[in-house]
Design an enzyme around this catalytic site. Sequence first.
Site, PDB file in Angstrom:
ATOM      1  CG  PHE A  13     -10.509  -6.073   9.379  1.00  0.00           C
ATOM      2  CD1 PHE A  13      -9.766  -6.765   9.543  1.00  0.00           C
ATOM      3  CD2 PHE A  13     -12.087  -5.763   9.993  1.00  0.00           C
ATOM      4  CE1 PHE A  13      -9.657  -5.744  10.811  1.00  0.00           C
ATOM      5  CE2 PHE A  13     -12.057  -5.056  10.747  1.00  0.00           C
ATOM      6  CZ  PHE A  13     -10.268  -4.697  12.050  1.00  0.00           C
ATOM      7  CG  ASP A  60       0.289  -6.341   6.784  1.00  0.00           C
ATOM      8  OD1 ASP A  60       1.590  -6.702   7.884  1.00  0.00           O
ATOM      9  OD2 ASP A  60      -0.144  -7.730   6.464  1.00  0.00           O
ATOM     10  CG  ASN A  93      -7.886   0.164   2.752  1.00  0.00           C
ATOM     11  OD1 ASN A  93      -6.957   1.371   2.178  1.00  0.00           O
ATOM     12  ND2 ASN A  93      -8.153   0.476   3.730  1.00  0.00           N
ATOM     13  CG  PHE A 131      -2.140  -8.982   1.831  1.00  0.00           C
ATOM     14  CD1 PHE A 131      -2.992  -9.790   2.342  1.00  0.00           C
ATOM     15  CD2 PHE A 131      -2.187  -7.451   2.696  1.00  0.00           C
ATOM     16  CE1 PHE A 131      -4.213  -9.910   3.438  1.00  0.00           C
ATOM     17  CE2 PHE A 131      -3.059  -7.363   3.566  1.00  0.00           C
ATOM     18  CZ  PHE A 131      -4.154  -8.232   3.851  1.00  0.00           C
TER      19      PHE A 131
END
Length: 349
Positions: free
Chosen positions: A329, A80, A129, A27
């Site tokens: 998201f 994150d 992003n 990720f």
Amino acid sequence: MIEFDNLTYLHGKPQGTGLLKANPEDFVVVEDLGFEPDGEGEHILVRILKNGCNTRFVADALAKFLKIHAREVSFAGQKDKHAVTEQWLCARVPGKEMPDLSAFQLEGCQVLEYARHKRKLRLGALKGNAFTLVLREVSNRDDVEQRLIDICVKGVPNYFGAQRFGIGGSNLQGALRWAQTNTPVRDRNKRSFWLSAARSALFNQIVAERLKKADVNQVVDGDALQLAGRGSWFVATTEELAELQRRVNDKVLMITAVLPGSGEWGTQREALAFEQAAVAEETELQTLLVREKVEAARRAMLLYPQQLSWNWWDDVTVEIRFWLPAGSFATSVVRELINTTGDYAHIAE
């Protein structure tokens, strides 16, 4: 209220399973501010690469290194902890002398570059992003492949991810308790998280109901339409429906759904009646948002991942790359690809 796991799928429920984030390197997030540092000013923009530490922890460590108060270090968004992420921090350090940030050391964190900047970097002040995700143990390659092809054309629902609602839905539960008791909430962070969860849940519900229609991207009288990539919107009228539909089909315009709150929602006539009916039973959350003076806003109903590409490493492992605008998201994309038992709630927005 529709449970997050039961929200309507745009492409139908995935036929296969898979793993998201088997390890942090699966990720990868690279923040895109949409601008370059000014090269002068009382602030310093610092681009960092981190793995295993959250944004606030790094910001506090940077403040300590620079011998400034923690409030003097800001960032555009939380990234994150359990991922490989690149993002910018901003430190207010007046004066001509530039600190040597190459000496800043923190386990799991590396300074990539830094430069002077005129303005403070504020929360939400980013363009988007870029994501690189690896899905492992994919049980149905053909299904995922077809879904990726379909997403290129039709996009995905622009749902707020489970992380908006907290682990186990704790933020939404907090909002409901607050709405039911009317007890003042002094903690600013709790207030922010709970109000955000409340309006996000209502938005998701409206989108989920709209997706049940045969043609989800069909413009109806009174829809609030948004120019792609812009925040402003206008209301569709019956006389313009044919032309507006063409522009929606070309992805020049986006149909929006309301983020409920105080003031007018923006839609009119048929579209307004639909939105009101979709959340008619959620009176407590709506009353809370109005009481706390959270202004209503609009958000695109669908999300089109930009620069979407993918590469199968083998029959059960696929690497997926795409770019999303700020506030959207990656997990809403993954949700349309595979069923996963992983808990999304710990993934920062």
